[in-house]
Design an enzyme around this catalytic site. Structure first.
Site, PDB file in Angstrom:
ATOM      1  N   GLU A 168       0.810  -1.227   0.000  1.00 22.35           N
ATOM      2  CA  GLU A 168       0.000   0.000   0.000  1.00 22.35           C
ATOM      3  C   GLU A 168       0.842   1.275   0.000  1.00 22.35           C
ATOM      4  O   GLU A 168       0.482   2.275   0.613  1.00 22.35           O
ATOM      5  CB  GLU A 168      -0.972  -0.011   1.200  1.00 22.35           C
ATOM      6  CG  GLU A 168      -1.883  -1.218   1.201  1.00 22.35           C
ATOM      7  CD  GLU A 168      -3.020  -1.134   2.224  1.00 22.35           C
ATOM      8  OE1 GLU A 168      -3.055  -0.189   3.016  1.00 22.35           O
ATOM      9  OE2 GLU A 168      -3.888  -2.028   2.191  1.00 22.35           O
ATOM     10  N   GLU A 272      -4.861  -9.516   1.087  1.00 22.10           N
ATOM     11  CA  GLU A 272      -5.625  -9.465   2.333  1.00 22.10           C
ATOM     12  C   GLU A 272      -7.091  -9.561   1.932  1.00 22.10           C
ATOM     13  O   GLU A 272      -7.488  -8.939   0.944  1.00 22.10           O
ATOM     14  CB  GLU A 272      -5.447  -8.130   3.084  1.00 22.10           C
ATOM     15  CG  GLU A 272      -4.087  -7.921   3.723  1.00 22.10           C
ATOM     16  CD  GLU A 272      -3.909  -6.532   4.339  1.00 22.10           C
ATOM     17  OE1 GLU A 272      -4.889  -5.748   4.384  1.00 22.10           O
ATOM     18  OE2 GLU A 272      -2.788  -6.229   4.778  1.00 22.10           O
TER      19      GLU A 272
END
Ligand SMILES: *[C@@H]1O[C@H](CO)[C@@H](O)[C@H](O)[C@H]1NC(C)=O
Ligand SMILES: *[C@@H]1O[C@H](CO)[C@@H](O)[C@H](O)[C@H]1NC(C)=O
Ligand SMILES: *[C@@H]1O[C@H](CO)[C@@H](O)[C@H](O)[C@H]1NC(C)=O
Ligand SMILES: *[C@@H]1O[C@H](CO)[C@@H](O)[C@H](O)[C@H]1NC(C)=O
Length: 557
Positions: A168, A272
């Site tokens: 990220e 995730e």
């Protein structure tokens, strides 16, 4: 449900595992956009995130709630043997670990997981200065060295599936950071190749609007050489996706992303998953993820998370650990994931022989929503930066080993002072949007700081007081008489060089005056120091005013 294993039961279990697994865990490789084991069977990541959460300090400077510390879960043999039976109960074949400490021993955990048929996906970044800073990015020797140390530490294990070069890092507001991430992929990949490692190079992306999420995915897996080469491409794209919430279905939750990645060229998986906004989590997305609606596009995913983890969205986690760390208590969430994972049958298609080798398309052009240049930062050049460091006239001499914040503050002050005396900090910075990188952009932040200090000192006729920086700078008596700039020209003769990084020495190199070590950092993904070497920010008048006051004090010091 509480279960606790006595030491002897555990020993028996582990011995049994080792005894029955004489056969080593198969090596997993990528063919085109799919993973296969050595027998040619398709491999899917049926995984879980496995790391206790580090300390998260809430502040305006930390909008993403990023932790500032970490606990290396692969360096805790007792915890690994405590948890292994539960991971096996869940039926996972992969764990994802977000930060590891390369100076610790990982043999017990890695070998136990390997014997149990469990692969690892290891993120190479560390909190704070151990990651590419999305606000003030650089791909520099200190981070490359950290990545290489971790790879070297884990190279002896047979169950490292992939190394993630970032998690990220690129968000909607920072798409111009993508060239730094791609440069990290390029150099990490070249290093792994030079070590004959088959570990894959991955990146885990935050989900977001398709007008930058898709260009980013394509950018990370594209070819910049013009010859359909994988040299600058990731192997494994991870999407952190929480779009399946509650009692959902493929059509309303995953059809969109599946359609978006239908023609992707390398492996994609959910790095995730497990939305908590409509509890209880049913984990029925597992059926969709491994089923025929998705299996030709995705190669499984990582359920988040084994350990408790607090986030802005709520509380994750499916076990609690007793305060003496000996006992695991599972939750209903654990039971439901175990049930759903237990229902998965891997679809063994397409066959490896029917799959074409991956192609690497040319890179997407930048757009108004995806600002990344196709010119990447160079390979961080340790030798060139060290050569420069030893030639600088005024060098940063940290008074503390915990110098990250100080470096950030001093860069801010130093660049401001330099600006006032007609210089600039562009040589230590870079710009992922224009693809222009200063010749020191790949150097350690402490060397960048010494360079700025030297330039300021030289601009002030080498008045020793202008090297003081309130006691943080020291004149280098061994420096050649030439300027810092000419030292940069001779040491960094080829500033845009791209090459295969070599193994790094394990001892930190100290400056001649016992000064700046060559491993240091200023940028963090969270700290106030983050924007300090952004030369544009320094031109902001508000900031400039504050710095001028400081600068005045420091010039007089
Ligand atoms: C790694 O572990 C060593 C030994 O415990 C410790 O000194 C060091 O600070 C740790 N490094 C990181 C980055 O946490
Ligand atoms: C981060 O900063 C610490 C000192 O505060 C230093 O020991 C460490 O090497 C730095 N790590 C990187 C990757 O720059
Ligand atoms: C390092 O310095 C920072 C900022 O001054 C501080 O918040 C942190 O607690 C320090 N860490 C250690 C290990 O001293
Ligand atoms: C070095 O700079 C820091 C950061 O501004 C400052 O707090 C400190 O007093 C200076 N001097 C020394 C010896 O650390």
């Amino acid at each position: 449900m509480t279960k606790s294993l006595g030491a002897s039961a555990l020993f028996t279990l582990l011995t049994a595992l080792v005894a029955t697994s004489v056969q080593a865990i198969p090596r997993i490789t990528r063919t085109g956009r799919y993973l296969y084991d050595e027998s040619g069977t398709r491999f899917y990541i049926k995984g879980i995130a496995y790391q206790e959460q580090g300390a998260v300090v809430a502040s305006d400077d930390n909008p993403f709630g990023e932790p500032s510390t970490f606990i290396d879960p692969l360096a805790l043999p007792d915890a690994c043997s405590r948890d292994l039976p539960f991971l096996q109960e869940l039926g996972v074949n992969t764990i994802r670990v977000y930060s590891v400490n390369s100076s610790l021993n990982h043999d017990a955990c890695m070998n136990a997981f390997s014997a149990a048929g469990i692969y690892t996906i290891i993120d190479l970044a560390l909190p704070l200065n151990g990651s590419i800073d999305r606000l003030s990015p650089s791909w520099s020797t200190n981070i490359l060295d950290q990545y290489i140390h971790t790879i070297d530490t884990f190279s002896k294990y047979d169950n490292v599936l992939a190394y993630n070069i970032g998690n990220e890092v690129v968000v909607q507001e920072s798409t111009q950071v993508a060239p730094y991430v791609k440069a990290a992929a390029r150099d990490t990949k070249a290093y792994l190749k030079s070590q004959d490692s088959s570990a894959l190079v991955g990146y885990a992306a935050i989900n977001g609007a398709s007008n930058w999420r898709e260009p980013l995915a394509n950018y990370l897996s594209c070819d910049l050489t013009g010859s359909n080469s994988d040299a600058t491409a990731i192997d494994l794209y991870g999407l952190n996706d929480y779009s399946w919430c509650g009692d959902s279905n493929f059509q309303s939750s995953y059809a969109g992303i599946t359609n978006a990645f239908a023609n992707y060229n390398v492996v994609a998986y959910l790095s995730e998953f497990g939305c908590i906004s409509s509890p209880p989590r049913l984990w029925t997305e597992s059926g969709a993820l491994f089923g025929s609606d998705m299996n030709t596009v995705w190669s499984g995913g990582i359920a988040f998370s084994y350990f408790p983890a607090q986030s802005a969205a709520g509380q994750f986690g499916m076990v609690t650990i007793s305060s003496d760390s000996r006992t695991v208590t599972t939750s209903d969430d654990f039971d439901r994931l175990r049930t759903q994972y237990g229902l998965v049958t891997f679809i063994n298609s397409p066959s490896q022989s029917s799959v074409a080798a991956a192609t690497y398309p040319t890179c997407p052009a930048s757009t108004s929503t995806f600002l990344a240049s196709s010119t990447l930062p160079p390979t961080p050049n340790e030798a060139a930066c060290n050569c420069l460091e030893s030639s600088l006239s005024c060098r940063f001499t940290p008074a503390t080993s915990n110098y990250t914040t100080v470096v950030g503050e001093l860069l801010n002050v130093g660049c401001s002072l330099l600006g006032q005396s007609g210089g600039s900090c562009t040589e230590i910075g870079g710009n992922g949007q224009t693809g222009v990188y200063g010749r020191l952009s790949g150097c350690d932040p402490t060397i960048k700081l010494s360079y700025v200090m030297s330039q300021f000192y030289e601009a002030n006729d080498r008045n020793p007081q202008s090297c003081s920086f309130a006691g943080n700078g020291t004149v280098n008596p061994l420096a050649p008489t030439g300027s810092a700039s000419s030292a940069a020209s001779s040491c960094i003769a080829n500033p845009s060089a791209v090459f295969t990084p070599s193994a790094v020495p394990t001892t930190a190199n100290s400056g001649a005056t016992g000064g700046a070590t060559t491993t240091g950092g200023s940028g963090t993904n969270t700290g106030a120091a983050a924007s300090l070497i952004d030369t544009n920010a320094l031109l902001g008048t508000g900031l400039m005013g504050i710095i001028s006051v400081l600068g005045a004090i420091w010039t007089l010091a």
